[in-house]
Scaffold this active site. Structure first.
Site, PDB file in Angstrom:
ATOM      1  N   ASP A   1       9.083  93.384  78.368  1.00  0.00           N
ATOM      2  CA  ASP A   1       9.605  92.720  77.167  1.00  0.00           C
ATOM      3  C   ASP A   1      11.135  92.709  77.175  1.00  0.00           C
ATOM      4  OD1 ASP A   1       9.267  91.265  74.814  1.00  0.00           O
ATOM      5  OD2 ASP A   1       9.325  93.043  73.545  1.00  0.00           O
TER       6      ASP A   1
ATOM      7  N   HIS B   1      20.067  90.093  75.060  1.00  0.00           N
ATOM      8  CA  HIS B   1      20.937  89.544  74.016  1.00  0.00           C
ATOM      9  C   HIS B   1      22.388  89.957  74.278  1.00  0.00           C
ATOM     10  CE1 HIS B   1      17.583  88.171  71.630  1.00  0.00           C
ATOM     11  NE2 HIS B   1      17.044  89.375  71.630  1.00  0.00           N
TER      12      HIS B   1
END
Length: 204
Positions: free
Chosen positions: A107, A111
């Site tokens: 996962d 960012h």
């Protein structure tokens, strides 16, 4: 359902969504992606060969205390959110069991630094660069290295009915300090375990 507390949603999902689906379609293959709770781990363990689950390195290594006590650590904020230590321990015991219905799921979410360190930060850990050494550290701590390769490379494709990857990587027990940040043009990304040392590294 916004009325359900964020820390309770996984257990509620099992009760209200997952179990009815499995009752209606008992031979439907389902992967419970990125489980985070004791309830989910036990549910998969009690299930049949049609039910599997992935687990991220961050949910094996950390719980919500690591994220919140002594100040907020935004680079541990991910969704599904980190839970209590009792849930972390249940996940660790699940992978240590050697069950072939638990397998790797990173996962990874790269960012930008300023999007994580903000008043409304993005959810996700950027673990792609070091996920395998991080998982190795967990399995070593648990005394379960004999199950490490299957968790990372075998259980998933076998569950999906896919051929095994013929390529391979090799790890070495060489302590490696993770970079504090990774430049990305004029921006940067903070990797998972930034500045920390892992006892395992990928062999060139």
């Amino acid at each position: 359902d916004p009325a359900v507390d964020i820390f309770d949603r996984e257990a509620r999902f099992i009760e209200q969504v997952m179990e009815p689906i499995r009752q209606h379609f008992p031979e439907l293959k389902i992967v419970f992606e990125h489980i985070t709770t004791k309830e989910a781990a036990q549910y998969v363990q009690a299930g049949n060969r049609f039910l599997g689950a992935t687990i991220t390195p961050q949910h094996l290594m950390f719980n919500r205390n690591h994220m919140l006590v002594g100040g907020i650590r935004p680079h541990l904020f991910c969704l599904p959110i980190l839970k209590r230590n009792v849930h972390q321990e249940a996940l660790r015991q699940a992978v240590a069991s050697g069950s072939d219905r638990f397998f790797l799921g990173t996962d990874s979410a790269p960012h930008l630094k300023h999007r994580k360190e903000s008043s409304c930060g993005c959810a996700g850990c950027f673990n792609a660069p070091n996920a395998i050494p991080a998982y190795a550290a967990v399995f070593e701590q648990l005394g379960a290295l004999e199950h490490f390769e299957a968790f990372c490379s075998l259980n998933g494709p076998r569950f999906y009915g896919l051929p095994l990857n013929e390529d391979f990587i090799e790890l070495q027990r060489v302590p490696t300090t993770q970079p504090e940040e990774i430049a990305l043009g004029n921006e940067s990304v903070i990797p998972f375990l930034a500045g920390e040392t892992l006892n395992w590294s990928l062999k060139d």
